[in-house]
Design a protein around this motif. Structure first.
Motif, PDB file in Angstrom:
ATOM      1  N   ASP A 190       0.926  -1.359  -0.087  1.00 39.50           N
ATOM      2  CA  ASP A 190      -0.069   0.059   0.229  1.00 39.50           C
ATOM      3  C   ASP A 190       0.937   1.369  -0.111  1.00 39.50           C
ATOM      4  O   ASP A 190       2.034   1.163  -0.114  1.00 39.50           O
ATOM      5  CB  ASP A 190      -0.876   0.196   1.295  1.00 39.50           C
ATOM      6  CG  ASP A 190      -0.087  -0.154   2.462  1.00 39.50           C
ATOM      7  OD1 ASP A 190       0.979   0.240   2.628  1.00 39.50           O
ATOM      8  OD2 ASP A 190      -0.979  -0.763   3.530  1.00 39.50           O
ATOM      9  N   ASP A 191       0.154   2.380   0.045  1.00 39.50           N
ATOM     10  CA  ASP A 191       1.006   3.733   0.024  1.00 39.50           C
ATOM     11  C   ASP A 191       1.583   4.016   1.069  1.00 39.50           C
ATOM     12  O   ASP A 191       2.567   4.748   0.964  1.00 39.50           O
ATOM     13  CB  ASP A 191      -0.134   4.902  -0.189  1.00 39.50           C
ATOM     14  CG  ASP A 191      -0.694   4.748  -1.655  1.00 39.50           C
ATOM     15  OD1 ASP A 191      -0.036   4.331  -2.308  1.00 39.50           O
ATOM     16  OD2 ASP A 191      -1.687   5.470  -1.813  1.00 39.50           O
ATOM     17  N   SER A 192       1.550   3.270   2.444  1.00 38.64           N
ATOM     18  CA  SER A 192       2.322   3.268   3.501  1.00 38.64           C
ATOM     19  C   SER A 192       3.450   2.557   3.239  1.00 38.64           C
ATOM     20  O   SER A 192       4.552   2.548   4.481  1.00 38.64           O
ATOM     21  CB  SER A 192       1.688   3.049   4.540  1.00 38.64           C
ATOM     22  OG  SER A 192       1.250   1.763   4.845  1.00 38.64           O
ATOM     23  N   HIS A 193       3.783   1.695   2.249  1.00 37.36           N
ATOM     24  CA  HIS A 193       4.892   0.937   2.115  1.00 37.36           C
ATOM     25  C   HIS A 193       5.193  -0.131   3.023  1.00 37.36           C
ATOM     26  O   HIS A 193       6.185  -0.576   3.474  1.00 37.36           O
ATOM     27  CB  HIS A 193       6.314   1.982   2.041  1.00 37.36           C
ATOM     28  CG  HIS A 193       5.987   2.974   1.005  1.00 37.36           C
ATOM     29  ND1 HIS A 193       6.422   4.129   1.306  1.00 37.36           N
ATOM     30  CD2 HIS A 193       5.682   3.030  -0.133  1.00 37.36           C
ATOM     31  CE1 HIS A 193       6.421   5.018   0.246  1.00 37.36           C
ATOM     32  NE2 HIS A 193       5.893   4.351  -0.606  1.00 37.36           N
ATOM     33  N   ARG A 194       3.985  -0.847   3.327  1.00 34.83           N
ATOM     34  CA  ARG A 194       4.070  -1.920   4.198  1.00 34.83           C
ATOM     35  C   ARG A 194       4.427  -3.115   3.229  1.00 34.83           C
ATOM     36  O   ARG A 194       4.036  -3.318   2.213  1.00 34.83           O
ATOM     37  CB  ARG A 194       2.795  -2.017   4.787  1.00 34.83           C
ATOM     38  CG  ARG A 194       2.253  -1.242   6.020  1.00 34.83           C
ATOM     39  CD  ARG A 194       0.894  -1.563   6.779  1.00 34.83           C
ATOM     40  NE  ARG A 194      -0.052  -1.796   5.631  1.00 34.83           N
ATOM     41  CZ  ARG A 194      -0.601  -2.954   5.435  1.00 34.83           C
ATOM     42  NH1 ARG A 194      -0.321  -4.258   6.196  1.00 34.83           N
ATOM     43  NH2 ARG A 194      -1.882  -3.277   4.608  1.00 34.83           N
ATOM     44  N   LEU A 195       5.269  -4.013   3.972  1.00 39.89           N
ATOM     45  CA  LEU A 195       5.721  -5.269   3.264  1.00 39.89           C
ATOM     46  C   LEU A 195       4.614  -6.436   3.496  1.00 39.89           C
ATOM     47  O   LEU A 195       3.920  -6.401   4.485  1.00 39.89           O
ATOM     48  CB  LEU A 195       6.963  -5.772   3.508  1.00 39.89           C
ATOM     49  CG  LEU A 195       8.147  -4.652   3.418  1.00 39.89           C
ATOM     50  CD1 LEU A 195       9.355  -5.474   3.738  1.00 39.89           C
ATOM     51  CD2 LEU A 195       8.181  -4.213   1.893  1.00 39.89           C
ATOM     52  N   PRO A 196       4.501  -7.324   2.441  1.00 43.35           N
ATOM     53  CA  PRO A 196       3.357  -8.443   2.786  1.00 43.35           C
ATOM     54  C   PRO A 196       3.754  -9.034   3.820  1.00 43.35           C
ATOM     55  O   PRO A 196       5.052  -9.489   4.080  1.00 43.35           O
ATOM     56  CB  PRO A 196       3.586  -9.290   1.335  1.00 43.35           C
ATOM     57  CG  PRO A 196       4.317  -8.325   0.376  1.00 43.35           C
ATOM     58  CD  PRO A 196       5.054  -7.416   1.134  1.00 43.35           C
ATOM     59  N   CYS A 197       2.790  -9.512   4.867  1.00 38.28           N
ATOM     60  CA  CYS A 197       2.839 -10.523   6.014  1.00 38.28           C
ATOM     61  C   CYS A 197       1.866 -11.394   6.057  1.00 38.28           C
ATOM     62  O   CYS A 197       0.788 -10.706   6.717  1.00 38.28           O
ATOM     63  CB  CYS A 197       3.279  -9.831   7.184  1.00 38.28           C
ATOM     64  SG  CYS A 197       3.606 -10.746   8.663  1.00 38.28           S
ATOM     65  N   ALA A 198       2.040 -12.473   5.697  1.00 36.35           N
ATOM     66  CA  ALA A 198       0.706 -13.531   5.619  1.00 36.35           C
ATOM     67  C   ALA A 198       1.271 -14.832   5.357  1.00 36.35           C
ATOM     68  O   ALA A 198       2.529 -15.036   4.686  1.00 36.35           O
ATOM     69  CB  ALA A 198      -0.262 -13.021   4.671  1.00 36.35           C
ATOM     70  N   ALA A 237      -1.070  -8.286  -8.098  1.00 35.16           N
ATOM     71  CA  ALA A 237      -2.188  -8.621  -7.385  1.00 35.16           C
ATOM     72  C   ALA A 237      -1.834  -8.335  -5.784  1.00 35.16           C
ATOM     73  O   ALA A 237      -2.704  -8.094  -4.962  1.00 35.16           O
ATOM     74  CB  ALA A 237      -2.961  -9.985  -7.658  1.00 35.16           C
ATOM     75  N   VAL A 238      -0.530  -8.514  -5.629  1.00 31.49           N
ATOM     76  CA  VAL A 238       0.097  -8.440  -4.311  1.00 31.49           C
ATOM     77  C   VAL A 238       0.284  -6.877  -3.847  1.00 31.49           C
ATOM     78  O   VAL A 238      -0.127  -6.308  -2.748  1.00 31.49           O
ATOM     79  CB  VAL A 238       1.299  -9.007  -4.175  1.00 31.49           C
ATOM     80  CG1 VAL A 238       1.761  -9.156  -2.560  1.00 31.49           C
ATOM     81  CG2 VAL A 238       1.077 -10.531  -4.298  1.00 31.49           C
ATOM     82  N   GLY A 239       0.737  -6.182  -4.749  1.00 31.68           N
ATOM     83  CA  GLY A 239       1.372  -4.642  -4.485  1.00 31.68           C
ATOM     84  C   GLY A 239       2.139  -4.124  -5.900  1.00 31.68           C
ATOM     85  O   GLY A 239       1.902  -4.744  -6.830  1.00 31.68           O
ATOM     86  N   GLU A 240       2.833  -3.101  -5.562  1.00 33.97           N
ATOM     87  CA  GLU A 240       3.758  -2.897  -6.508  1.00 33.97           C
ATOM     88  C   GLU A 240       5.095  -2.581  -5.942  1.00 33.97           C
ATOM     89  O   GLU A 240       5.331  -2.531  -4.945  1.00 33.97           O
ATOM     90  CB  GLU A 240       3.143  -1.200  -6.703  1.00 33.97           C
ATOM     91  CG  GLU A 240       3.338  -0.267  -5.650  1.00 33.97           C
ATOM     92  CD  GLU A 240       2.937   1.212  -6.115  1.00 33.97           C
ATOM     93  OE1 GLU A 240       2.862   1.338  -7.298  1.00 33.97           O
ATOM     94  OE2 GLU A 240       2.611   2.192  -5.049  1.00 33.97           O
ATOM     95  N   PHE A 241       6.222  -2.617  -6.887  1.00 33.98           N
ATOM     96  CA  PHE A 241       7.433  -2.407  -6.608  1.00 33.98           C
ATOM     97  C   PHE A 241       7.834  -0.827  -6.716  1.00 33.98           C
ATOM     98  O   PHE A 241       7.506  -0.007  -7.384  1.00 33.98           O
ATOM     99  CB  PHE A 241       8.247  -3.122  -7.785  1.00 33.98           C
ATOM    100  CG  PHE A 241       8.274  -4.526  -7.925  1.00 33.98           C
ATOM    101  CD1 PHE A 241       9.115  -5.250  -6.911  1.00 33.98           C
ATOM    102  CD2 PHE A 241       7.424  -5.194  -8.453  1.00 33.98           C
ATOM    103  CE1 PHE A 241       8.827  -6.801  -6.828  1.00 33.98           C
ATOM    104  CE2 PHE A 241       7.228  -6.506  -8.898  1.00 33.98           C
ATOM    105  CZ  PHE A 241       7.708  -7.344  -7.988  1.00 33.98           C
ATOM    106  N   VAL A 242       8.547  -0.631  -5.444  1.00 35.77           N
ATOM    107  CA  VAL A 242       9.145   0.844  -5.148  1.00 35.77           C
ATOM    108  C   VAL A 242      10.544   0.668  -4.716  1.00 35.77           C
ATOM    109  O   VAL A 242      11.241  -0.356  -4.497  1.00 35.77           O
ATOM    110  CB  VAL A 242       8.436   1.452  -3.991  1.00 35.77           C
ATOM    111  CG1 VAL A 242       6.931   1.592  -4.379  1.00 35.77           C
ATOM    112  CG2 VAL A 242       8.490   0.632  -2.783  1.00 35.77           C
ATOM    113  N   ASN A 243      11.389   1.830  -4.870  1.00 38.38           N
ATOM    114  CA  ASN A 243      12.442   2.022  -4.567  1.00 38.38           C
ATOM    115  C   ASN A 243      12.792   1.636  -3.173  1.00 38.38           C
ATOM    116  O   ASN A 243      11.980   2.142  -2.090  1.00 38.38           O
ATOM    117  CB  ASN A 243      12.853   3.372  -4.827  1.00 38.38           C
ATOM    118  CG  ASN A 243      14.676   3.339  -4.928  1.00 38.38           C
ATOM    119  OD1 ASN A 243      15.345   3.318  -3.677  1.00 38.38           O
ATOM    120  ND2 ASN A 243      15.383   3.780  -5.770  1.00 38.38           N
ATOM    121  N   LEU A 244      13.863   0.956  -2.624  1.00 41.28           N
ATOM    122  CA  LEU A 244      14.039   0.584  -1.254  1.00 41.28           C
ATOM    123  C   LEU A 244      14.250   1.532  -0.505  1.00 41.28           C
ATOM    124  O   LEU A 244      14.039   1.553   0.921  1.00 41.28           O
ATOM    125  CB  LEU A 244      15.280  -0.477  -1.132  1.00 41.28           C
ATOM    126  CG  LEU A 244      15.606  -1.172   0.056  1.00 41.28           C
ATOM    127  CD1 LEU A 244      14.267  -2.104   0.552  1.00 41.28           C
ATOM    128  CD2 LEU A 244      16.777  -2.046   0.002  1.00 41.28           C
TER     129      LEU A 244
END
Length: 271
Positions: free
Chosen positions: A28-36, A76-83
């Motif tokens: 999401d826009d808050s740059h959370r990583l997938p955790c599930a 479908a999971v999210g988007e790639f952003v600069n680290l």
């Protein structure tokens, strides 16, 4: 390392560090990583991807997935952003694992073939390494040591703007360790080369992994000893002595450069 067909995190919640061309996937826009758990995420079949266990974070396992450039299978999971965007979260533990993920991904992509005989390398399943089954050459992730130093002269601090820095952003000096050098020797050499001065009273402060692409930054403070400021035009755009009470734009919290500047300000009683 683990093989893709072992299906890590199938039934248990896990952190997923999905790296594509140096970028990381966020949900999401808050740059959370997938955790599930894997079964609860719209992940593609990981059989065709390089996957590695890279540690634990907050009692959850962490897995690296090396994806293709802007891989559409993860849309479908999210988007790639600069680290670098993760730095703004000021979550040092999260950034440390993300830094490890990026560096391991870089290692896996650049060691697919043996540098000695050219045969395809294979992942070692009990440690983070790649090995050639023909000549037995084994490689480990590369780490490039660097020094970074905040230099003071009285109540002033030396800040410079590198050629890659955004306009108006100033930081402390840094440089890579060369073969055969100690950290102290590197510090003296880099400061002399980049600023034309000598320093004294070197003190170690802290270190930080910096995955751009595989550095380990070792932070110091030091005091000006002698020499007039002469900025190296090849390495830097400009550099000045700034009063600690009147600093320009500096690197954000979460970076070791910010931590060094904060340490110097605290030492001089500057808020």
């Amino acid at each position: 390392m683990v093989k893709p067909d072992s299906r890590p995190g199938q039934d248990e919640p896990a952190w997923w560090f999905i790296i594509s061309s140096g970028d990381i996937l966020v949900v999401d826009d808050s740059h959370r990583l997938p955790c599930a758990a894997m079964q609860d995420l719209p992940l593609p079949d990981l059989t065709d991807y390089a996957v590695a266990f890279i540690g634990e974070l907050r009692e959850r396992p962490c897995y690296l997935v090396v994806a293709d450039h802007q891989d559409p299978n993860f849309a479908a999971v999210g988007e790639f952003v600069n680290l670098r965007l993760l730095i703004a979260q000021q979550d040092e533990a999260m950034f440390a694992v993300a830094a490890r993920a990026k560096q391991v991904a870089e290692f896996m992509l650049t060691h697919r073939f043996c540098g000695r005989c050219g045969v395809r390398m294979q992942a070692v399943d009990w440690e983070m390494a790649m090995q050639c089954q023909q000549c037995q050459h084994r490689c480990y992730p590369r780490i490039s040591p660097c020094i970074i130093v905040a230099i003071t002269r009285g109540d002033d601090i030396l800040l410079a703007r590198g050629k890659r820095h955004p306009a108006g952003l100033y930081s402390v000096l840094a440089g890579f360790v060369e073969s055969g050098e100690s950290l102290e020797q590197t510090l003296h050499r880099e400061v002399l080369e980049e600023a034309g001065i000598t320093v004294k009273n070197i003190q170690y402060v802290a270190s930080q992994p910096w995955p751009f692409p595989h550095s380990l930054m070792m932070g110091f403070t030091a005091e000006w000893d002698s020499g007039d400021l002469h900025i190296d035009p090849i390495e830097l755009e400009e550099g000045y002595w700034f009063p600690l009470t009147e600093l320009p734009t500096i690197p954000p919290p979460g970076t070791i450069a910010h931590r060094l500047i904060a340490a110097v300000k605290k030492r001089h009683g500057v808020d």
